[in-house]
Write an enzyme that holds these catalytic residues in place. Structure first.
Site, mmCIF file in Angstrom:
data_model
loop_
_atom_site.group_PDB
_atom_site.id
_atom_site.type_symbol
_atom_site.label_atom_id
_atom_site.label_comp_id
_atom_site.label_asym_id
_atom_site.label_seq_id
_atom_site.Cartn_x
_atom_site.Cartn_y
_atom_site.Cartn_z
ATOM 1 N N ASP A 105 0.835 -1.197 0.000
ATOM 2 C CA ASP A 105 0.000 0.000 0.000
ATOM 3 C C ASP A 105 0.875 1.254 0.000
ATOM 4 O O ASP A 105 0.616 2.217 -0.734
ATOM 5 C CB ASP A 105 -0.919 -0.029 1.225
ATOM 6 C CG ASP A 105 -2.076 0.952 1.114
ATOM 7 O OD1 ASP A 105 -2.284 1.499 0.018
ATOM 8 O OD2 ASP A 105 -2.769 1.163 2.122
ATOM 9 N N ASP A 107 -19.000 -3.754 -22.904
ATOM 10 C CA ASP A 107 -19.852 -2.635 -22.519
ATOM 11 C C ASP A 107 -19.729 -2.287 -21.040
ATOM 12 O O ASP A 107 -19.983 -1.150 -20.642
ATOM 13 C CB ASP A 107 -21.321 -2.955 -22.835
ATOM 14 C CG ASP A 107 -21.597 -2.938 -24.329
ATOM 15 O OD1 ASP A 107 -20.792 -2.337 -25.060
ATOM 16 O OD2 ASP A 107 -22.605 -3.526 -24.756
ATOM 17 N N ASP A 120 -17.999 1.248 -31.804
ATOM 18 C CA ASP A 120 -17.348 0.011 -32.258
ATOM 19 C C ASP A 120 -18.198 -0.757 -33.260
ATOM 20 O O ASP A 120 -17.779 -1.798 -33.769
ATOM 21 C CB ASP A 120 -16.949 -0.881 -31.079
ATOM 22 C CG ASP A 120 -18.130 -1.527 -30.359
ATOM 23 O OD1 ASP A 120 -19.286 -1.134 -30.621
ATOM 24 O OD2 ASP A 120 -17.893 -2.420 -29.513
ATOM 25 N N CYS A 172 -17.952 -6.774 -28.893
ATOM 26 C CA CYS A 172 -18.884 -6.494 -27.793
ATOM 27 C C CYS A 172 -18.799 -7.561 -26.703
ATOM 28 O O CYS A 172 -19.023 -7.270 -25.524
ATOM 29 C CB CYS A 172 -20.320 -6.446 -28.310
ATOM 30 S SG CYS A 172 -20.596 -5.293 -29.663
#
Length: 661
Positions: free
Chosen positions: A176, A350, A471, A643
């Site tokens: 971290d 998407d 696209d 897609c």
């Protein structure tokens, strides 16, 4: 120019003050002059440098002039080169004289203690904190620019943590800390001086929700690190240790650049003195460092693939297998999102866009989660967010439309446009012409993309499509010549030209969609005779041609940089366009390996003429074309191969801070 502070003198009693290394003190020789004094003489111990500004001339002391007239208001400046070993171990003495007198009419003595107070960060962008003569309080772009960089600490290094690392005020691991920028406070000088003054680390009120600063004292144990700045904490008193002259702070970003946040944040250290316990402290020195929060950066199709993602849903086993085989040929790992995680949502393109953030010392991938929030909405947080894999999201309070899905978010390869370089490419998003009911990408998403600055977005017209994604009509593939890529555009004109050629060659009765059950199989003759289909594709072509012109202007392209991929569209019940056959530009690009939707075009001479034409266009570029059957698993649901897949790609070698926006 060195930081300068004015100091009052007194002929009634000796004075003392602190001089910070690298600064100048301007002594008020005129204000402390006794009545009748006309000139002064200045002397200093060896550790003090003196000079006089008189009638626009700077004269180093001692000089051939022993006395300086008090009119017309000369300035006496001093600086010191080394921190003092003891309090008041250097001094300056000012002697005042009458017009013709040889005996001083008054003396002012100033005891000096030199301390070093310096706030440093990686201003040179070398990956390490170092001293520099550069202006730490400014930030400049370009190869010759300077200024420190800060990462938004948006990963989750502790698997047991609930949210992102920057959503809590704890340091949970040494990993971290490595996501944070170091801020180094250097102090040198007599301990008693720092005990009698206050050293304050502070930030601007407007930055309090943008960064958090941790400090672990002189220890290295994780539990020692506490938040000292950020949120309601605007200032922190630093107490230099007897044995440690350097205090290391760790700074994490809490917010990405956005519409109301330029990305610039400032941290300051101020040395305060209090002449009397009953009086308020006054500042005698401030040092500042400016950071810029690293932007989120997209990667184009032409970047090397690192990992391919696809969803496993009902009845898409063959598609997943085909994508897996392509990934194997491209020597790229495949990650399959199982049905329990995707909840029958197959449209992984998407849902998310993969990008990265970068500082000189570290680069981490960051997934951008779209506002669409369907079956895959929990996948990015549950399965992608983790150690050194960050997460960012934007919501659409006005309600998400199809244009908020990230099939409507692409980025070009690097381009140069009329002499202006875009070395990280330009973001491409689909929108509508201003009209009643027109769809646009959510304002929060557009504002976020614009605010990143380094991939200036271009808006295209995509609202003519039923789904409305860029696209559906464009893609980029790598090429060995010209600009290093080709823009592929769906082209009804090229498709009609190809079908007309085949008709004239005597293949007018060759039919579409051979081998597909329960699908009409129009012939070339029937397609060419369908006037309604022809008119709609003239409209579709006009929309694509409009975008072609925008892309040529915005990306600096010429016609040889563009390839027209045969494609037809058909109208739905609301006159929006849908692909008539699988949309071949909606492809998966893995280096030279292309996964292209299988179009099921007319078979001529034993080959699909659409596939053959695409091979003729792309294979001379060294590309390998694999046609993937997505007809029933994606195409009939208004999507294709691109897609239904997603790719994490290699970051640019070019450093974003070298961009000149």
């Amino acid at each position: 120019m060195a930081q300068q502070r004015r100091v009052q003198l007194s002929t009634q009693r000796p004075c003392s003050t602190v001089c910070v290394l690298g600064t100048e003190l301007a002594l008020d020789v005129c204000g402390s002059a006794p009545p009748g004094a006309a000139s002064f003489q200045a002397q200093a111990t060896p550790g003090v440098k003196l000079w006089v500004l008189h009638e626009a001339q700077s004269v180093k002391l001692p000089s051939s002039v022993s006395r300086w007239p008090l009119a017309p208001g000369p300035e006496l400046l001093l600086a010191m080169d080394h921190p003092s070993k003891d309090v008041g171990d250097e001094k300056v003495r000012i002697s005042y004289f009458r017009e013709a007198g040889g005996v001083p009419v008054g003396r002012a003595v100033l005891y000096l203690t030199c301390v070093e107070v310096s706030l440093d960060a990686d201003v040179t962008r070398s990956g390490a904190v170092s001293r520099t003569l550069l202006d730490k309080a400014s930030w400049t772009w370009g190869p010759e620019g300077h200024g420190a960089v800060l990462l938004v600490n948006c990963d989750r290094d502790d698997p047991d943590a609930e949210g992102l690392d920057n959503e809590d005020s704890a340091v949970r691991s040494y990993n971290d800390l490595q996501d944070m920028a170091q801020l180094l406070l250097r102090t040198r000088g007599p301990r008693a001086t720092f005990a009698g003054h206050r050293l304050l680390l502070h930030l601007d009120f407007g930055d309090a929700d943008k960064i958090r600063v941790f400090y672990g004292g002189n220890g290295a144990e994780l539990e020692m690190f506490k938040p000292v700045l950020g949120g309601s904490k605007l200032a922190y008193t630093v107490r230099p240790s007897r044995h440690h002259h350097d205090s290391v702070f760790y700074v994490e970003g809490l917010a990405f650049p956005d519409v109301a946040f330029s990305g610039l944040v400032s941290l300051h250290v101020t040395l305060l003195e209090s002449p009397e316990k009953s009086l308020l402290e006054s500042p005698i020195f401030t040092d500042s460092v400016v950071f810029r929060v690293a932007p989120w950066i997209m990667t184009p199709n032409t970047a090397a693939p690192l990992e391919v993602f696809v969803c496993s849903v009902d009845n898409n086993e063959e598609f997943v297998a085909a994508v897996g085989a392509l990934a194997e040929r491209a020597q790229c790992p495949l990650t399959v999102c199982p049905a329990p995680q995707n909840r029958q949502d197959r449209w992984i393109q998407d849902e998310v866009e993969f990008g990265y953030i970068q500082a000189p010392q570290k680069t981490i991938p960051v997934v951008f989660d779209s506002p669409r929030d369907r079956g895959l909405k929990d996948f990015p947080v549950r399965s992608i967010l983790g150690p050194d894999f960050g997460y960012v999201a934007r919501q659409a309070p006005e309600g998400a439309s199809s244009l908020d899905s990230f099939g409507n978010l692409e980025v070009s390869p690097p381009v140069t446009v009329r002499g202006k370089e875009y070395p990280l490419g330009r973001i491409l998003i689909g929108s509508s012409f201003p009209r009643v009911g027109g769809r646009r990408m959510a304002k929060a998403v557009r504002d976020f993309l614009v605010a990143q600055k380094v991939q200036a977005p271009v808006e295209l017209f995509s609202d003519w499509l039923s789904v409305g994604h860029v696209d559906e009509f464009l893609s980029f593939v790598p090429a060995p010549d010209r600009k290093g890529f080709r823009l592929l555009l769906a082209s009804p004109s090229a498709c009609y030209q190809l079908l007309k050629e085949k008709q004239e060659e005597g293949f007018g009765e060759a039919a579409m969609f051979q081998g597909l059950d329960r699908v009409p199989k129009p012939t070339i003759n029937e397609i060419l005779a369908n006037e309604e289909l022809r008119k709609f594709n003239d409209y579709a072509q006009s929309c694509i041609s409009w975008n072609r012109d925008i892309l040529k202007r915005s990306l600096g392209l010429a016609e040889p940089d563009i390839l027209d991929i045969p494609q037809l569209f058909q109208s739905n019940s609301t006159s929006e366009a849908e692909a008539f056959f699988p949309d071949m530009v909606n492809m998966l690009v893995l280096g030279r390996h292309l996964g292209i939707p299988k179009p099921f075009g007319p078979v001529v001479g034993g080959r699909c003429c659409l596939e053959q034409r695409v091979r003729e266009l792309l294979e001379p570029l060294g590309l390998s074309c694999t046609f993937i059957d997505d007809f029933f698993s994606y195409h009939v649901l208004l999507g294709e191969v691109h897609c239904g897949t997603n790719v994490r790609r290699k970051p640019f070698a070019f450093k974003w801070w070298h961009v000149v926006p």
